[in-house]
Design a protein around this motif. Sequence first.
Motif, PDB file in Angstrom:
ATOM      1  N   ILE A  98      30.114 103.483  50.650  1.00 46.98           N
ATOM      2  CA  ILE A  98      28.960 102.629  50.911  1.00 46.98           C
ATOM      3  C   ILE A  98      28.916 102.326  52.400  1.00 46.98           C
ATOM      4  O   ILE A  98      29.920 102.444  53.112  1.00 46.98           O
ATOM      5  CB  ILE A  98      28.977 101.326  50.090  1.00 46.98           C
ATOM      6  CG1 ILE A  98      30.132 100.416  50.505  1.00 46.98           C
ATOM      7  CG2 ILE A  98      29.034 101.605  48.605  1.00 46.98           C
ATOM      8  CD1 ILE A  98      30.058  99.045  49.850  1.00 46.98           C
ATOM      9  N   TRP A  99      27.752 101.909  52.865  1.00 49.19           N
ATOM     10  CA  TRP A  99      27.539 101.664  54.292  1.00 49.19           C
ATOM     11  C   TRP A  99      28.038 100.277  54.703  1.00 49.19           C
ATOM     12  O   TRP A  99      27.794  99.291  54.019  1.00 49.19           O
ATOM     13  CB  TRP A  99      26.062 101.774  54.631  1.00 49.19           C
ATOM     14  CG  TRP A  99      25.584 103.186  54.764  1.00 49.19           C
ATOM     15  CD1 TRP A  99      24.964 103.932  53.808  1.00 49.19           C
ATOM     16  CD2 TRP A  99      25.677 104.022  55.925  1.00 49.19           C
ATOM     17  NE1 TRP A  99      24.657 105.179  54.302  1.00 49.19           N
ATOM     18  CE2 TRP A  99      25.079 105.258  55.595  1.00 49.19           C
ATOM     19  CE3 TRP A  99      26.180 103.839  57.214  1.00 49.19           C
ATOM     20  CZ2 TRP A  99      24.993 106.314  56.500  1.00 49.19           C
ATOM     21  CZ3 TRP A  99      26.096 104.890  58.118  1.00 49.19           C
ATOM     22  CH2 TRP A  99      25.509 106.102  57.765  1.00 49.19           C
ATOM     23  N   ARG A 135      11.531 104.849  55.173  1.00 52.48           N
ATOM     24  CA  ARG A 135      11.417 106.059  55.992  1.00 52.48           C
ATOM     25  C   ARG A 135      10.733 107.170  55.199  1.00 52.48           C
ATOM     26  O   ARG A 135       9.852 107.869  55.712  1.00 52.48           O
ATOM     27  CB  ARG A 135      12.809 106.516  56.437  1.00 52.48           C
ATOM     28  CG  ARG A 135      12.805 107.705  57.403  1.00 52.48           C
ATOM     29  CD  ARG A 135      14.202 108.216  57.652  1.00 52.48           C
ATOM     30  NE  ARG A 135      14.714 108.903  56.472  1.00 52.48           N
ATOM     31  CZ  ARG A 135      14.481 110.182  56.203  1.00 52.48           C
ATOM     32  NH1 ARG A 135      13.732 110.916  57.015  1.00 52.48           N
ATOM     33  NH2 ARG A 135      14.991 110.736  55.130  1.00 52.48           N
ATOM     34  N   LYS A 136      11.122 107.297  53.925  1.00 50.92           N
ATOM     35  CA  LYS A 136      10.521 108.334  53.096  1.00 50.92           C
ATOM     36  C   LYS A 136       9.036 108.067  52.863  1.00 50.92           C
ATOM     37  O   LYS A 136       8.234 108.992  52.814  1.00 50.92           O
ATOM     38  CB  LYS A 136      11.261 108.430  51.760  1.00 50.92           C
ATOM     39  CG  LYS A 136      12.635 109.073  51.875  1.00 50.92           C
ATOM     40  CD  LYS A 136      13.302 109.189  50.518  1.00 50.92           C
ATOM     41  CE  LYS A 136      14.646 109.885  50.627  1.00 50.92           C
ATOM     42  NZ  LYS A 136      15.332 109.991  49.310  1.00 50.92           N
ATOM     43  N   ALA A 180      28.937 102.753  59.472  1.00 48.41           N
ATOM     44  CA  ALA A 180      29.643 103.900  58.910  1.00 48.41           C
ATOM     45  C   ALA A 180      29.800 103.744  57.410  1.00 48.41           C
ATOM     46  O   ALA A 180      29.730 102.638  56.867  1.00 48.41           O
ATOM     47  CB  ALA A 180      31.017 104.044  59.571  1.00 48.41           C
ATOM     48  N   ARG A 181      30.039 104.885  56.751  1.00 49.24           N
ATOM     49  CA  ARG A 181      30.300 104.889  55.314  1.00 49.24           C
ATOM     50  C   ARG A 181      31.812 104.835  55.086  1.00 49.24           C
ATOM     51  O   ARG A 181      32.556 105.640  55.640  1.00 49.24           O
ATOM     52  CB  ARG A 181      29.728 106.149  54.677  1.00 49.24           C
ATOM     53  CG  ARG A 181      28.215 106.168  54.602  1.00 49.24           C
ATOM     54  CD  ARG A 181      27.663 107.561  54.454  1.00 49.24           C
ATOM     55  NE  ARG A 181      27.830 108.308  55.692  1.00 49.24           N
ATOM     56  CZ  ARG A 181      27.372 109.557  55.873  1.00 49.24           C
ATOM     57  NH1 ARG A 181      26.729 110.168  54.892  1.00 49.24           N
ATOM     58  NH2 ARG A 181      27.560 110.179  57.020  1.00 49.24           N
ATOM     59  N   LEU A 182      32.233 103.871  54.271  1.00 52.78           N
ATOM     60  CA  LEU A 182      33.648 103.692  53.968  1.00 52.78           C
ATOM     61  C   LEU A 182      33.897 103.831  52.473  1.00 52.78           C
ATOM     62  O   LEU A 182      33.044 103.497  51.655  1.00 52.78           O
ATOM     63  CB  LEU A 182      34.128 102.321  54.451  1.00 52.78           C
ATOM     64  CG  LEU A 182      33.942 102.017  55.943  1.00 52.78           C
ATOM     65  CD1 LEU A 182      34.465 100.611  56.267  1.00 52.78           C
ATOM     66  CD2 LEU A 182      34.644 103.049  56.816  1.00 52.78           C
ATOM     67  N   ILE A 188      20.511  97.282  52.752  1.00 50.84           N
ATOM     68  CA  ILE A 188      19.605  97.448  53.901  1.00 50.84           C
ATOM     69  C   ILE A 188      19.363  98.932  54.158  1.00 50.84           C
ATOM     70  O   ILE A 188      18.235  99.354  54.434  1.00 50.84           O
ATOM     71  CB  ILE A 188      20.195  96.767  55.149  1.00 50.84           C
ATOM     72  CG1 ILE A 188      20.305  95.264  54.923  1.00 50.84           C
ATOM     73  CG2 ILE A 188      19.354  97.069  56.386  1.00 50.84           C
ATOM     74  CD1 ILE A 188      21.001  94.522  56.043  1.00 50.84           C
ATOM     75  N   LYS A 189      20.433  99.733  54.069  1.00 47.91           N
ATOM     76  CA  LYS A 189      20.308 101.173  54.289  1.00 47.91           C
ATOM     77  C   LYS A 189      19.395 101.810  53.245  1.00 47.91           C
ATOM     78  O   LYS A 189      18.558 102.666  53.578  1.00 47.91           O
ATOM     79  CB  LYS A 189      21.689 101.832  54.242  1.00 47.91           C
ATOM     80  CG  LYS A 189      22.472 101.754  55.537  1.00 47.91           C
ATOM     81  CD  LYS A 189      21.889 102.690  56.572  1.00 47.91           C
ATOM     82  CE  LYS A 189      22.712 102.729  57.837  1.00 47.91           C
ATOM     83  NZ  LYS A 189      22.142 103.695  58.830  1.00 47.91           N
ATOM     84  N   GLU A 190      19.548 101.407  51.988  1.00 49.47           N
ATOM     85  CA  GLU A 190      18.704 101.957  50.923  1.00 49.47           C
ATOM     86  C   GLU A 190      17.238 101.598  51.148  1.00 49.47           C
ATOM     87  O   GLU A 190      16.349 102.431  50.967  1.00 49.47           O
ATOM     88  CB  GLU A 190      19.175 101.429  49.571  1.00 49.47           C
ATOM     89  CG  GLU A 190      20.504 102.006  49.115  1.00 49.47           C
ATOM     90  CD  GLU A 190      20.997 101.375  47.832  1.00 49.47           C
ATOM     91  OE1 GLU A 190      20.232 100.593  47.230  1.00 49.47           O
ATOM     92  OE2 GLU A 190      22.137 101.661  47.426  1.00 49.47           O
TER      93      GLU A 190
END
Length: 261
Positions: free
Chosen positions: A106-107, A138-139, A96-98, A130-132
């Motif tokens: 941020i994740w 993915r892109k 989740a983003r907090l 990691i999310k970035e």
Amino acid sequence: MKSNQDFIRYQNCIQYALKSANTCIFELDTKKRACIFSENVDGVFGASCKAIIHNILTSSANFKSLLNHFCHPDDTFIVSDAFQKACLEKKATCNARLSIDQTGYIWFKIDFSSPTPNHVVAILTDISEIKELTESLRKEVILDSFTKLYNKVNIQKFSINMLRAYPNQKHALILIDLDDFKVINDRHGHIAGDQVLKSVSEHLKQVFSHNAMIGRFGGDEFLVFLRDICEEILFEKLQQLRGCDDNAFRVTKSIGVALYP
């Protein structure tokens, strides 16, 4: 004396490990409405984090108040659901983003556990890098590397998925072909041709900015899928598309439209 020094050294090692791993720990006593933190919490969430949590817990018995303050609105349910599962099943995990120091989100990966009744431990690990990286990869997979529009495979896939997901809405599929594009490449070189493709791509993004998926269908062909579109707005978009010189060579376009249903 030695035992006490060993304990302090052990504590310091734990704190160093948590800081290095971008991880912090919360232990929530739901009955007493109290929370214990690892020492690096303020360093992660901001200098006032502990005070904010204390004020919320002492003024409200509802865990949702904490979520509303720190969680991104789109992730509140995910965290709440994981928290409830941990209370019932001892363990649960979510991403989740907090909110960080009330300046942005941020994740985090959140590992909940409930070792005893009325006690929930949350281990929060910063996974923003990691999310970035995942989003970047993915892109690379779904986008055309040159125009940054969807590639042929994915614009087709997404269009089909939209038709299946929203069969009762009116959709439009627009195929755009650049006229005599080969002449541009032959007369002015491929660098000029590349500039035309990029210019047209940017113009498509401006015209179709809402409820639209835009893809590069071929060398000089583009495909636009418009979801839940009325014919009046579609006509306006097509007029914008036709009436703009969106490249230095004023390349014209051939446009085909299919409506569903």
